[in-house]
Write a protein that holds these residues in place. Structure first.
Motif, PDB file in Angstrom:
ATOM      1  N   GLU A 117       0.828  -1.209   0.000  1.00 18.98           N
ATOM      2  CA  GLU A 117       0.000   0.000   0.000  1.00 18.98           C
ATOM      3  C   GLU A 117       0.861   1.258   0.000  1.00 18.98           C
ATOM      4  O   GLU A 117       1.871   1.348   0.699  1.00 18.98           O
ATOM      5  CB  GLU A 117      -0.924   0.007   1.221  1.00 18.98           C
ATOM      6  N   THR A 121       0.368   5.712  -0.079  1.00 18.41           N
ATOM      7  CA  THR A 121      -0.602   6.784   0.169  1.00 18.41           C
ATOM      8  C   THR A 121      -0.024   8.129  -0.248  1.00 18.41           C
ATOM      9  O   THR A 121       1.201   8.311  -0.317  1.00 18.41           O
ATOM     10  CB  THR A 121      -1.000   6.844   1.657  1.00 18.41           C
ATOM     11  N   ASN A 161      -0.901  12.576   0.075  1.00 20.19           N
ATOM     12  CA  ASN A 161      -1.662  13.739   0.510  1.00 20.19           C
ATOM     13  C   ASN A 161      -1.520  14.801  -0.572  1.00 20.19           C
ATOM     14  O   ASN A 161      -0.414  15.266  -0.858  1.00 20.19           O
ATOM     15  CB  ASN A 161      -1.150  14.267   1.842  1.00 20.19           C
ATOM     16  N   THR A 208      -6.692  13.041  -0.490  1.00 15.99           N
ATOM     17  CA  THR A 208      -5.895  11.896  -0.053  1.00 15.99           C
ATOM     18  C   THR A 208      -6.079  10.774  -1.069  1.00 15.99           C
ATOM     19  O   THR A 208      -7.179  10.574  -1.601  1.00 15.99           O
ATOM     20  CB  THR A 208      -6.310  11.395   1.341  1.00 15.99           C
ATOM     21  N   THR A 215      -4.877   6.590  -2.144  1.00 20.01           N
ATOM     22  CA  THR A 215      -4.272   5.314  -1.775  1.00 20.01           C
ATOM     23  C   THR A 215      -4.169   4.440  -3.018  1.00 20.01           C
ATOM     24  O   THR A 215      -5.096   4.389  -3.832  1.00 20.01           O
ATOM     25  CB  THR A 215      -5.106   4.589  -0.710  1.00 20.01           C
ATOM     26  N   ARG A 223      -3.250   0.485  -3.715  1.00 17.75           N
ATOM     27  CA  ARG A 223      -3.004  -0.812  -3.083  1.00 17.75           C
ATOM     28  C   ARG A 223      -2.774  -1.861  -4.167  1.00 17.75           C
ATOM     29  O   ARG A 223      -3.659  -2.145  -4.969  1.00 17.75           O
ATOM     30  CB  ARG A 223      -4.181  -1.219  -2.195  1.00 17.75           C
ATOM     31  N   LEU A 259       3.025   9.565  -4.041  1.00 12.77           N
ATOM     32  CA  LEU A 259       2.682   8.329  -3.338  1.00 12.77           C
ATOM     33  C   LEU A 259       3.906   7.794  -2.604  1.00 12.77           C
ATOM     34  O   LEU A 259       5.003   7.716  -3.166  1.00 12.77           O
ATOM     35  CB  LEU A 259       2.168   7.274  -4.311  1.00 12.77           C
TER      36      LEU A 259
END
Length: 431
Positions: free
Chosen positions: A217, A219, A221, A239, A241, A243, A374
């Protein structure tokens, strides 16, 4: 504080295992481990609908005298296997062979119920004393496959020791490839080797997994401040993500945008490039306005969604300013020729913090409204708590008797109110 940490570590070590002998000191019984999840989706050639799966573990002794190899296969007819190699190269690169697993015997003999185990030494490293002749111009690639891995960082010479193999593994430049009668050249299933990020028990037929239900994963911002141009004074934020299934068959995107009218979005992309780089895009999410639900976009990606440019766009008119369309197609890592066109290649970019979301809007069409790089989650920071003479340690990594890292949580009792001496009360391994 230093004394406290020392006493804490001493207490934990005493409560777990006594350290074991000279073999550990000299790096014979301690190892660095890498794993790979093999799947058809990581292959570069002809698309195949194979149901084969694989898992591989490569464990290097710290003195680099050898490497232990464990491989598990599922839905593979070993009578159809023509070759099985360790290659060097990043995802989306057809790299040369560095270890030929056929050297250990016929696959119908060395694989027992889908399991193969071997010890690799320097003698198992492929070293080419004379490279094969260049194929005639216009001739397609055929067997034999290229052999012999070059040293890293453009240094002359080839890898021919286990130490060199470990060096490539550390850089994420080793992969397994299983070749079959139906997929003889590119291969049927392939899997990139990466370091284990947490302790895992030695794989067995009972506990092995093939990466279809586990994820890596990353992430992000998103903010206007990360954009390189068109300072808009935007108050939007977001935000994101990404995966990846560990077998690299697909990736799941979740993107949430706040304080912005999503009907004003003109495009959302995943770009490749580090911060302060205007990189080409590798994923184009299409007509996103209709895909947002309560400010959230949810999409599953496969190899078919990777933007691959077969012909580079013409150079821009030097007298004109930059305009749309945006550049497309991401180059492979490490300066290798070619483009990324698999989920595995996308994840390799994410590992290098070289992927970012960019949300383009009517007002900020070219550079974008908000952007965010990311990253993999940072290691958890756990802090011990002290109350009523009891010190609670949420998580601490220690070496167990097999020389592997395990994580434990513990409670210690202060034995003397006038000193910082503790007695171990409870300890529990964190699985």
């Amino acid at each position: 504080m230093t004394r406290l940490i020392f006493l804490l570590l001493t207490g934990l070590t005493a409560g777990l295992h006594s350290f074991y002998a000279q073999a550990t000191v000299f790096g014979v019984n301690t190892v660095t481990e890498y794993e790979a999840f093999l799947s058809p989706a990581q292959e570069l050639g002809e698309a195949n609908n194979s149901q084969a799966q694989g898992y591989g573990r490569l464990s290097f002794a710290d003195d680099l005298s050898n490497a232990k190899l464990e491989i598990f296969l599922k839905n593979v007819d070993m009578n159809q296997v023509t070759a099985f190699h360790i290659h060097c190269g990043s995802p989306n690169v057809l790299g040369p062979i560095v270890t030929n697993l056929a050297d250990f015997g016929a696959f119908t003999d060395t694989f027992v119920d889908g399991h193969f185990s071997a010890t690799i030494t320097n003698s198992n490293i492929v070293f080419v004393t004379m490279p094969p002749p260049t194929p005639p111009i216009g001739q397609s690639f055929t067997l034999p496959l290229p052999e012999g891995c070059p040293n890293d960082y453009g240094q002359l010479g080839q890898v021919y020791t286990v130490a060199g193999l470990a060096w490539l593994a550390e850089k994420g430049l080793l992969y397994f490839n299983l070749h079959t009668a139906e997929h003889a050249f590119y291969g049927e299933i392939r899997g990139q080797l990466y370091p284990l990020t947490q302790y895992k028990a030695t794989p067995t037929a009972e506990n092995v997994t093939y990466g279809t239900d586990s994820y890596n994963e990353y992430t992000a911002n998103l903010s206007p401040e990360q954009e390189l141009g068109e300072a808009s004074g935007s108050v939007a934020s977001g935000t994101g993500t990404l995966r990846f299934k560990q077998d690299m068959s697909s990736a799941q995107v979740e993107l949430t945008i706040r304080d912005f009218d999503t009907s004003q979005i003109t495009a959302i992309h995943l770009h490749c490039g580090t911060p302060n780089v205007l990189g080409p895009y590798i994923i184009h999410f299409g007509d996103v306005a209709s895909k947002f639900v309560d400010g959230k976009l949810s999409v599953t990606l496969t190899n078919d969604d990777i933007v691959f440019v077969k012909q580079a766009p013409p150079p821009p008119d030097l007298a004109a300013s930059f305009t749309l369309p945006l550049p497309e197609g991401c180059p492979n890592d490490y300066g290798q020729v070619g483009q990324v066109y698999t989920i595995a290649g996308l994840e390799a970019l994410a590992r290098k913090n070289a992927l970012y979301f960019n949300v383009h809007s009517v007002e900020n069409a070219f550079y974008g409204e908000i952007r965010g790089v990311l990253k993999a989650p940072l290691p958890r920071v756990d802090r011990a708590s002290y109350e009523n003479a009891q010190l609670t340690v949420p998580a601490i990594d220690v070496l167990d008797s097999d020389g592997k890292t395990a994580t434990y949580k513990a409670d210690l009792i202060r034995t003397d109110s006038m000193s910082w001496l503790f007695e171990l009360k409870t300890i529990e391994e964190v699985k």
